[in-house]
Scaffold this motif. Structure first.
Motif, mmCIF file in Angstrom:
data_model
loop_
_atom_site.group_PDB
_atom_site.id
_atom_site.type_symbol
_atom_site.label_atom_id
_atom_site.label_comp_id
_atom_site.label_asym_id
_atom_site.label_seq_id
_atom_site.Cartn_x
_atom_site.Cartn_y
_atom_site.Cartn_z
ATOM 1 N N LYS A 138 0.829 -1.205 0.000
ATOM 2 C CA LYS A 138 0.000 0.000 0.000
ATOM 3 C C LYS A 138 0.860 1.251 0.000
ATOM 4 O O LYS A 138 0.459 2.288 -0.490
ATOM 5 C CB LYS A 138 -0.929 0.009 1.220
ATOM 6 C CG LYS A 138 -1.984 -1.073 1.167
ATOM 7 C CD LYS A 138 -2.983 -0.941 2.278
ATOM 8 C CE LYS A 138 -2.438 -1.429 3.591
ATOM 9 N NZ LYS A 138 -3.416 -1.409 4.679
ATOM 10 N N GLN A 139 2.068 1.154 0.545
ATOM 11 C CA GLN A 139 2.967 2.303 0.587
ATOM 12 C C GLN A 139 4.396 1.815 0.376
ATOM 13 O O GLN A 139 4.835 0.874 1.031
ATOM 14 C CB GLN A 139 2.852 3.016 1.936
ATOM 15 C CG GLN A 139 3.676 4.251 2.041
ATOM 16 C CD GLN A 139 3.436 4.968 3.368
ATOM 17 O OE1 GLN A 139 3.028 4.358 4.347
ATOM 18 N NE2 GLN A 139 3.688 6.250 3.392
ATOM 19 N N MET A 140 5.105 2.453 -0.523
ATOM 20 C CA MET A 140 6.497 2.094 -0.810
ATOM 21 C C MET A 140 7.411 2.894 0.105
ATOM 22 O O MET A 140 7.126 4.062 0.384
ATOM 23 C CB MET A 140 6.834 2.397 -2.267
ATOM 24 C CG MET A 140 5.956 1.679 -3.267
ATOM 25 S SD MET A 140 6.063 -0.106 -3.157
ATOM 26 C CE MET A 140 7.751 -0.359 -3.571
ATOM 27 N N ARG A 141 8.500 2.256 0.552
ATOM 28 C CA ARG A 141 9.494 2.944 1.357
ATOM 29 C C ARG A 141 10.875 2.717 0.749
ATOM 30 O O ARG A 141 11.231 1.586 0.433
ATOM 31 C CB ARG A 141 9.459 2.411 2.789
ATOM 32 C CG ARG A 141 8.199 2.812 3.525
ATOM 33 C CD ARG A 141 8.366 2.575 5.024
ATOM 34 N NE ARG A 141 7.238 3.094 5.740
ATOM 35 C CZ ARG A 141 6.158 2.377 6.075
ATOM 36 N NH1 ARG A 141 6.089 1.103 5.757
ATOM 37 N NH2 ARG A 141 5.180 2.924 6.727
ATOM 38 N N GLU A 142 11.618 3.795 0.620
ATOM 39 C CA GLU A 142 12.958 3.694 0.059
ATOM 40 C C GLU A 142 13.813 2.742 0.882
ATOM 41 O O GLU A 142 13.799 2.789 2.115
ATOM 42 C CB GLU A 142 13.598 5.080 0.003
ATOM 43 C CG GLU A 142 14.889 5.086 -0.776
ATOM 44 C CD GLU A 142 15.438 6.483 -0.975
ATOM 45 O OE1 GLU A 142 16.664 6.591 -1.124
ATOM 46 O OE2 GLU A 142 14.643 7.446 -0.996
ATOM 47 N N GLY A 143 14.523 1.865 0.188
ATOM 48 C CA GLY A 143 15.402 0.917 0.866
ATOM 49 C C GLY A 143 14.711 -0.360 1.314
ATOM 50 O O GLY A 143 15.370 -1.274 1.774
ATOM 51 N N ALA A 147 7.429 -5.767 -3.228
ATOM 52 C CA ALA A 147 6.796 -6.995 -3.707
ATOM 53 C C ALA A 147 5.518 -6.637 -4.462
ATOM 54 O O ALA A 147 4.681 -5.896 -3.956
ATOM 55 C CB ALA A 147 6.464 -7.909 -2.537
ATOM 56 N N VAL A 148 5.404 -7.146 -5.676
ATOM 57 C CA VAL A 148 4.236 -6.871 -6.507
ATOM 58 C C VAL A 148 3.962 -8.124 -7.333
ATOM 59 O O VAL A 148 4.870 -8.765 -7.840
ATOM 60 C CB VAL A 148 4.483 -5.685 -7.458
ATOM 61 C CG1 VAL A 148 3.287 -5.462 -8.365
ATOM 62 C CG2 VAL A 148 4.806 -4.436 -6.685
ATOM 63 N N GLU A 149 2.696 -8.483 -7.459
ATOM 64 C CA GLU A 149 2.298 -9.592 -8.336
ATOM 65 C C GLU A 149 1.162 -9.115 -9.193
ATOM 66 O O GLU A 149 0.328 -8.365 -8.781
ATOM 67 C CB GLU A 149 1.806 -10.783 -7.526
ATOM 68 C CG GLU A 149 2.902 -11.447 -6.719
ATOM 69 C CD GLU A 149 2.373 -12.607 -5.897
ATOM 70 O OE1 GLU A 149 1.310 -13.164 -6.228
ATOM 71 O OE2 GLU A 149 3.018 -12.938 -4.912
#
Length: 149
Positions: A138-143, A147-149
């Motif tokens: 739901k939220q991307m964080r640097e570092g 994971a995505v499908e």
């Protein structure tokens, strides 16, 4: 409803929310109800076989392995159980924290932003007509891993 199913299948320890575990329920939004209606595994069994790849940001392959996702409906559209089995070069893993089983049900997992997995609260499945269309953070964080499908 979900808590009764969890207790009956001996998976109560996998309930994600303490208020729900104590018997409180929440009102579902229209979007949450729509996601649940479109979540095919609540009524259809499925056994997925896949090839998983993990990549470095530079584009080099870090790891690849085969995996299975096994969904079994609970009955009456109430939800499903999910198990994962991983097949690595050095052996198969079918038990442990990444394998489940988990109970996925409307009361606990259906939200306005999709179907949230009991083991990964930060990830969601967008359930559109015809089946799931994305499984992502739901939220991307640097570092952090993406994971995505």
């Amino acid at each position: 409803r979900c808590l009764q199913i969890c207790s009956n299948t001996m998976i109560a320890r996998r309930v994600v929310s303490m208020p729900l575990a104590l018997g409180f329920s929440r009102a579902l939004s229209s979007a949450a109800r729509s996601h649940w209606k479109n979540f095919i595994y609540r009524t259809e069994a499925s056994h997925w076989h896949s090839l998983w790849c993990r990549w470095h940001p530079s584009g080099s392959l870090l790891q690849k392995f085969h995996a299975e996702r096994i969904f079994e409906p609970l009955g009456g559209g109430m939800g499903c159980t999910q198990r994962n089995v991983y097949h690595y070069e050095d052996g198969t893993v079918g038990e442990g924290p990444l394998c489940g089983p988990w109970v996925i049900c409307e009361d606990v997992c259906s939200t306005e932003v999709g179907i949230v997995h009991p083991a990964r609260q930060g990830m969601t499945t967008l359930a559109l007509p015809g089946g799931p269309s994305a499984w992502c953070w739901k939220q991307m964080r640097e570092g952090e891993p993406c994971a995505v499908e």
